[in-house]
Design an enzyme around this catalytic site. Sequence first.
Site, PDB file in Angstrom:
ATOM      1  N   SER A 298       0.818  -1.209   0.000  1.00 19.72           N
ATOM      2  CA  SER A 298       0.000   0.000   0.000  1.00 19.72           C
ATOM      3  C   SER A 298       0.855   1.263   0.000  1.00 19.72           C
ATOM      4  O   SER A 298       1.615   1.504  -0.926  1.00 19.72           O
ATOM      5  CB  SER A 298      -0.958  -0.051   1.198  1.00 19.72           C
ATOM      6  OG  SER A 298      -1.954   0.924   1.100  1.00 19.72           O
ATOM      7  N   GLU A 309      11.370   5.218  -9.292  1.00 17.26           N
ATOM      8  CA  GLU A 309      11.113   5.772 -10.612  1.00 17.26           C
ATOM      9  C   GLU A 309      11.545   7.234 -10.764  1.00 17.26           C
ATOM     10  O   GLU A 309      11.860   7.669 -11.871  1.00 17.26           O
ATOM     11  CB  GLU A 309       9.614   5.642 -10.937  1.00 17.26           C
ATOM     12  CG  GLU A 309       9.153   4.189 -11.041  1.00 17.26           C
ATOM     13  CD  GLU A 309       7.664   4.049 -11.307  1.00 17.26           C
ATOM     14  OE1 GLU A 309       7.176   2.906 -11.354  1.00 17.26           O
ATOM     15  OE2 GLU A 309       6.975   5.089 -11.456  1.00 17.26           O
ATOM     16  N   LYS A 323      -0.697  -4.033  -3.597  1.00 16.95           N
ATOM     17  CA  LYS A 323      -1.986  -3.423  -3.273  1.00 16.95           C
ATOM     18  C   LYS A 323      -2.061  -2.073  -3.972  1.00 16.95           C
ATOM     19  O   LYS A 323      -1.457  -1.107  -3.538  1.00 16.95           O
ATOM     20  CB  LYS A 323      -2.166  -3.247  -1.771  1.00 16.95           C
ATOM     21  CG  LYS A 323      -3.555  -2.727  -1.390  1.00 16.95           C
ATOM     22  CD  LYS A 323      -3.741  -2.682   0.110  1.00 16.95           C
ATOM     23  CE  LYS A 323      -5.167  -2.271   0.463  1.00 16.95           C
ATOM     24  NZ  LYS A 323      -5.459  -0.875   0.056  1.00 16.95           N
TER      25      LYS A 323
END
Length: 396
Positions: A298, A309, A323
């Site tokens: 999560s 990224e 999730k």
Amino acid sequence: MRFPKWGLWLSATLVLMAGSSVGTWYWLTQVEPGVRIPASMRNNKEFAQFVQTYQLIRSKTIWSNSPHQLLVGAINGMVGTLHDQFSNYLSPSSTKNFNALLNPTFTGIGIEVEPEAHDLRIMQVFSHSPAALAGLKPGELIVDVNHTSVASMNPIQALSRIRGPVNTYVTLTVEDHNQLQTHRIEREKIALPTVFSQMMPHHIAYMNITEFGNNTGQEATQQWHQLLRQGARGLLLDLRNNPGGEVSQALQVANLFVPKGPVVTLKFKNPEQDQTLNSDGPGTSVPIVVLVNGQTASAAEILSAAIQERQGGLLVGTRTYGKGIVQQVLSLPGHAALKLTVARYYTPNGQYIEHVGLAPNVYDPEPIDVVPSNNPNQDPQLQKAITVLLQHMAHR
């Protein structure tokens, strides 16, 4: 020495946490007063069938029933058709307990759990807690709470029964290697820091975030600035077994490590509600390695993906939980609530990780029977992350 692993008693993915927990990002909103049944439903044959069924049960059956019992049953039935473990009807008492779980101070026995098919698996046992003193261990399954099977309850109900006032007792039956043990444990008030840090050799700053509670952003900010003052040249961020929690707090941590710009994009049923949540910066140019595993979930995945990224950080460990959905808590009359999945989230590069998770840059499986810690001599996965970070530092 094992590094302290604390966390909120419930993950907000459940997490419940799964879910977790506990746990997951929740908004608290209010239903408009005087909500009316829309004309489209009043004229709907299925809704007329529902009303007729209700009236027939009330007037014909010999079995005891009440309007409240029937309507709660109907609500649970509707939610159940979604086949979504993260969507639940919360009774007034469950709503109160659920809201209290977002507070880093609670009364309980000192465990963090993850829901399984018909029971709860213990993820963490807090040091010096009543659960630790009773001998509970990570990996054990809670199959019975106060002589009631967990399989007969939804996860939030089970967790609510484990909680309770200070100086009262809860009886748990746990399963470990097909052996059942019963423990009678006294509840206590437990304060829960969620961030722990230290300096390691080679100017490596180690920071462990157990989950994202109400004060995690402030804790991380204070400790990160202290680590920088101590000469940190690289960061080892340990998010193993972090079930998530409040995305607002994960965003505060992202401000420290991720350059100004997108962290996560939320996509709702109505595209007009879609939004991108951003880091306010300044971020950091310090090389980062993030330790992750199958219980990194999560909000912890949101932060991990943004670092990977957008900051150039490296993930080390195993694929994360996966999730990629968001829950919202919607208030109902009488102080009840509906916890409902309302959005999908996407990483800055557009990944949707539900049931997929994040792939580590360096795959390194967890050794069997090794508990994650801050001691490289006791934790080969941590030692691997240090090696990767030193290489990363050498090339920055």
